[in-house]
Scaffold this motif. Structure first.
Motif, PDB file in Angstrom:
ATOM      1  N   PRO A  93       2.962   5.813  -3.254  1.00  0.00           N
ATOM      2  CA  PRO A  93       1.665   5.251  -2.913  1.00  0.00           C
ATOM      3  C   PRO A  93       0.550   6.291  -2.780  1.00  0.00           C
ATOM      4  O   PRO A  93      -0.601   5.920  -2.539  1.00  0.00           O
ATOM      5  CB  PRO A  93       1.930   4.593  -1.561  1.00  0.00           C
ATOM      6  N   TYR A  94       0.873   7.560  -2.919  1.00  0.00           N
ATOM      7  CA  TYR A  94      -0.108   8.620  -2.665  1.00  0.00           C
ATOM      8  C   TYR A  94      -1.079   8.802  -3.831  1.00  0.00           C
ATOM      9  O   TYR A  94      -0.710   8.656  -4.992  1.00  0.00           O
ATOM     10  CB  TYR A  94       0.605   9.949  -2.395  1.00  0.00           C
ATOM     11  N   HIS A  95      -2.316   9.164  -3.474  1.00  0.00           N
ATOM     12  CA  HIS A  95      -3.339   9.438  -4.489  1.00  0.00           C
ATOM     13  C   HIS A  95      -4.419  10.318  -3.867  1.00  0.00           C
ATOM     14  O   HIS A  95      -4.746  10.173  -2.685  1.00  0.00           O
ATOM     15  CB  HIS A  95      -3.954   8.123  -4.992  1.00  0.00           C
ATOM     16  N   LYS A  96      -4.974  11.198  -4.673  1.00  0.00           N
ATOM     17  CA  LYS A  96      -5.996  12.124  -4.157  1.00  0.00           C
ATOM     18  C   LYS A  96      -7.282  11.408  -3.752  1.00  0.00           C
ATOM     19  O   LYS A  96      -8.015  11.884  -2.898  1.00  0.00           O
ATOM     20  CB  LYS A  96      -6.284  13.232  -5.176  1.00  0.00           C
ATOM     21  N   ASP A  97      -7.568  10.260  -4.359  1.00  0.00           N
ATOM     22  CA  ASP A  97      -8.787   9.510  -4.046  1.00  0.00           C
ATOM     23  C   ASP A  97      -8.512   8.291  -3.170  1.00  0.00           C
ATOM     24  O   ASP A  97      -9.227   7.295  -3.241  1.00  0.00           O
ATOM     25  CB  ASP A  97      -9.465   9.052  -5.344  1.00  0.00           C
ATOM     26  N   ALA A  98      -7.482   8.370  -2.335  1.00  0.00           N
ATOM     27  CA  ALA A  98      -7.086   7.233  -1.497  1.00  0.00           C
ATOM     28  C   ALA A  98      -8.221   6.779  -0.582  1.00  0.00           C
ATOM     29  O   ALA A  98      -8.953   7.603  -0.027  1.00  0.00           O
ATOM     30  CB  ALA A  98      -5.860   7.603  -0.665  1.00  0.00           C
ATOM     31  N   GLN A  99      -8.312   5.484  -0.415  1.00  0.00           N
ATOM     32  CA  GLN A  99      -9.211   4.892   0.574  1.00  0.00           C
ATOM     33  C   GLN A  99      -8.511   4.774   1.923  1.00  0.00           C
ATOM     34  O   GLN A  99      -9.160   4.679   2.953  1.00  0.00           O
ATOM     35  CB  GLN A  99      -9.673   3.510   0.111  1.00  0.00           C
ATOM     36  N   VAL A 100      -7.187   4.769   1.887  1.00  0.00           N
ATOM     37  CA  VAL A 100      -6.367   4.687   3.096  1.00  0.00           C
ATOM     38  C   VAL A 100      -5.919   6.113   3.430  1.00  0.00           C
ATOM     39  O   VAL A 100      -5.188   6.747   2.658  1.00  0.00           O
ATOM     40  CB  VAL A 100      -5.146   3.768   2.874  1.00  0.00           C
ATOM     41  N   ASP A 101      -6.370   6.615   4.566  1.00  0.00           N
ATOM     42  CA  ASP A 101      -6.117   8.013   4.936  1.00  0.00           C
ATOM     43  C   ASP A 101      -4.643   8.404   4.865  1.00  0.00           C
ATOM     44  O   ASP A 101      -4.306   9.502   4.419  1.00  0.00           O
ATOM     45  CB  ASP A 101      -6.645   8.314   6.339  1.00  0.00           C
ATOM     46  N   ALA A 102      -3.762   7.515   5.291  1.00  0.00           N
ATOM     47  CA  ALA A 102      -2.332   7.831   5.332  1.00  0.00           C
ATOM     48  C   ALA A 102      -1.766   8.156   3.952  1.00  0.00           C
ATOM     49  O   ALA A 102      -0.757   8.860   3.849  1.00  0.00           O
ATOM     50  CB  ALA A 102      -1.552   6.661   5.937  1.00  0.00           C
ATOM     51  N   TRP A 103      -2.411   7.674   2.899  1.00  0.00           N
ATOM     52  CA  TRP A 103      -1.895   7.862   1.539  1.00  0.00           C
ATOM     53  C   TRP A 103      -2.690   8.897   0.745  1.00  0.00           C
ATOM     54  O   TRP A 103      -2.445   9.074  -0.437  1.00  0.00           O
ATOM     55  CB  TRP A 103      -1.875   6.528   0.792  1.00  0.00           C
ATOM     56  N   ARG A 104      -3.632   9.598   1.389  1.00  0.00           N
ATOM     57  CA  ARG A 104      -4.421  10.599   0.668  1.00  0.00           C
ATOM     58  C   ARG A 104      -3.641  11.904   0.584  1.00  0.00           C
ATOM     59  O   ARG A 104      -3.190  12.447   1.582  1.00  0.00           O
ATOM     60  CB  ARG A 104      -5.768  10.835   1.357  1.00  0.00           C
TER      61      ARG A 104
END
Length: 169
Positions: A93-104
């Motif tokens: 679920p991780y991404h550099k442009d995450a809107q959800v802090d936990a997945w940034r």
């Protein structure tokens, strides 16, 4: 089947199911042509079938990991009707442009093209890289396979069962 081959790792969206952009609702599951037959073919040959999928929609806040699990449950349910199965799902679920802090995360080791999910699958099933192949529809899938030390096969559409038969022969 190749004699050393023990597992086939698949990307999900665009390979096993049609990619409609952030596909995650069970009712939106549409298999690619030949996908269910390909999985059954591999099961019958005694190979492990594993899904390794980037799920940036989780990081973007479009859906959560529970929705990913529900989608995978629907895949399992439909495959069971065919006497087929997926042995394991790995989702990043991780991404550099995450809107959800936990997945940034700037460059999470599990997010393809990094090989983390592929290496986890090899470890979990006690396999060496030369005992598995990756089938994906993007360069990032092929790069993840390369970094994991296994062959990658680029699926560009058409009958997935015929493609699987060809690359595993």
């Amino acid at each position: 089947m190749k004699s050393k081959l023990k597992a086939v790792l698949f990307d999900r969206d665009g390979v096993l199911n049609l990619d409609e952009g952030y596909t995650h609702k069970p009712e939106d599951l549409v298999w690619t042509p030949g996908a269910r037959a390909a999985i059954r073919r591999l099961n019958e040959a005694g190979l492990k079938v594993v899904v390794v999928t980037n799920q940036s929609g989780v990081a973007r806040g479009l859906y959560d990991l529970a929705a990913v699990d529900l989608f995978h449950d629907e895949m399992r349910r439909q495959l069971a009707k065919d006497g087929a199965r997926i042995d394991a799902f790995y989702a990043c679920p991780y991404h550099k442009d995450a809107q959800v802090d936990a997945w940034r995360h700037d460059d999470h080791p599990d997010r393809k093209p990094n090989p983390g999910m592929l290496l986890a699958a090899l470890r979990d099933f006690g396999l060496k890289p030369d005992e598995a192949i990756m089938i994906g529809d993007r360069g990032s899938d092929m790069e993840a396979a390369r970094r994991a030390g296994m062959p990658g096969h680029l699926y560009e559409g058409g009958d997935l069962d015929a493609f699987v038969a060809r690359v595993t022969a």
